[in-house]
Scaffold this active site. Structure first.
Site, PDB file in Angstrom:
ATOM      1  N   ARG A  83      39.178  40.254  42.133  1.00 12.13           N
ATOM      2  CA  ARG A  83      39.134  41.052  41.170  1.00 12.13           C
ATOM      3  C   ARG A  83      39.634  42.485  41.439  1.00 12.13           C
ATOM      4  O   ARG A  83      39.306  42.949  42.620  1.00 12.13           O
ATOM      5  CB  ARG A  83      37.638  41.508  40.475  1.00 12.13           C
ATOM      6  CG  ARG A  83      37.813  42.819  39.473  1.00 12.13           C
ATOM      7  CD  ARG A  83      36.401  42.733  38.512  1.00 12.13           C
ATOM      8  NE  ARG A  83      36.626  44.130  38.022  1.00 12.13           N
ATOM      9  CZ  ARG A  83      35.842  44.680  37.053  1.00 12.13           C
ATOM     10  NH1 ARG A  83      34.551  43.850  36.966  1.00 12.13           N
ATOM     11  NH2 ARG A  83      35.896  45.693  36.534  1.00 12.13           N
ATOM     12  N   ARG A  92      40.851  42.021  33.704  1.00 12.06           N
ATOM     13  CA  ARG A  92      40.126  41.609  35.224  1.00 12.06           C
ATOM     14  C   ARG A  92      40.264  40.233  34.963  1.00 12.06           C
ATOM     15  O   ARG A  92      39.976  39.467  33.919  1.00 12.06           O
ATOM     16  CB  ARG A  92      38.822  42.340  35.168  1.00 12.06           C
ATOM     17  CG  ARG A  92      37.782  41.815  34.148  1.00 12.06           C
ATOM     18  CD  ARG A  92      37.559  42.378  32.916  1.00 12.06           C
ATOM     19  NE  ARG A  92      37.822  43.879  33.003  1.00 12.06           N
ATOM     20  CZ  ARG A  92      36.974  44.736  33.033  1.00 12.06           C
ATOM     21  NH1 ARG A  92      35.590  44.461  33.284  1.00 12.06           N
ATOM     22  NH2 ARG A  92      37.077  46.000  33.021  1.00 12.06           N
ATOM     23  N   ASP A  95      34.628  39.248  35.596  1.00  9.45           N
ATOM     24  CA  ASP A  95      33.538  40.375  35.413  1.00  9.45           C
ATOM     25  C   ASP A  95      32.303  39.741  35.498  1.00  9.45           C
ATOM     26  O   ASP A  95      31.974  38.654  34.756  1.00  9.45           O
ATOM     27  CB  ASP A  95      33.593  40.874  34.266  1.00  9.45           C
ATOM     28  CG  ASP A  95      33.383  42.309  34.126  1.00  9.45           C
ATOM     29  OD1 ASP A  95      33.209  43.022  35.302  1.00  9.45           O
ATOM     30  OD2 ASP A  95      33.096  42.933  33.308  1.00  9.45           O
ATOM     31  N   ASP A  97      28.484  40.830  35.040  1.00 12.40           N
ATOM     32  CA  ASP A  97      27.359  41.892  34.596  1.00 12.40           C
ATOM     33  C   ASP A  97      25.968  41.348  34.570  1.00 12.40           C
ATOM     34  O   ASP A  97      25.795  40.553  33.867  1.00 12.40           O
ATOM     35  CB  ASP A  97      27.976  42.641  33.310  1.00 12.40           C
ATOM     36  CG  ASP A  97      29.485  43.564  33.310  1.00 12.40           C
ATOM     37  OD1 ASP A  97      29.651  43.826  34.479  1.00 12.40           O
ATOM     38  OD2 ASP A  97      29.898  43.626  32.601  1.00 12.40           O
TER      39      ASP A  97
END
Ligand SMILES: Nc1nc2nc(S)n(CCO)c2c(=O)[nH]1
Length: 158
Positions: A83, A92, A95, A97
């Site tokens: 990334r 991206r 990811d 999260d």
């Protein structure tokens, strides 16, 4: 043992492969067990809309890691898969999260949990409702948050 929910997304390159690789790294971590995976969804970009469509899913894990240790693992996965942060909310390859960590409210420089934007995001709430509709987030059931969104807007892909 701790329970957490992670939101995974990709909109560059071989999106499915990046998501698969991220899931494999999580699953092979000795302090993380993946307990549930949502379906894989094709989703319109949120935030910065002039970019390619995303693929998203949500992962339920059990872990002995603390929240900051888990954040370190998530950031290591993003770095390992290449990334590059060009600009906020930009494209991206991957990811990862942290959406939810137990029922803890965490607010520090590196981490805010529950994720501050999660209830505004169909690409989070619809997959999350698929795997834990009765979970309460910010004083409302996930299934009720998900009803705010057009369920048809997200396509489940195999
Ligand atoms: N559909 C969609 N839009 C997004 N906008 C941002 S930022 N992101 C990255 C989320 O942290 C996404 C995403 O994963 N999916």
């Amino acid at each position: 043992m701790n329970k957490a929910y992670l939101g995974l997304g990709s909109n560059m390159g071989d999106k499915k492969r990046y998501l698969y690789d991220a899931i494999q790294i999580l699953n092979h971590h000795e302090q993380i067990t993946i307990t549930t995976l949502s379906s894989l969804y094709e989703t319109a970009p949120w935030g910065y809309v002039d970019q390619d469509i995303f693929m998203n899913l949500v992962v339920e894990i059990e872990t002995t890691l603390g929240p900051i240790e888990l954040l370190d693992v998530c950031q290591q996965i993003e770095n390992e898969l290449g990334r590059v942060r060009e600009f906020k909310w930009g494209p991206r390859v991957i990811d990862v999260d942290i959406l939810i960590y137990n029922d803890e409210k965490i607010e520090c420089e590196r981490l805010i949990v529950p994720h501050p934007y999660m209830t505004e995001r169909d690409f989070v709430m619809i997959p999350l409702a698929e795997i834990c509709p009765q979970l309460v987030v910010k004083e409302k059931k996930v299934q009720d948050w998900a009803q705010n969104f057009n369920q048809e807007a997200l396509k489940i892909i195999s």
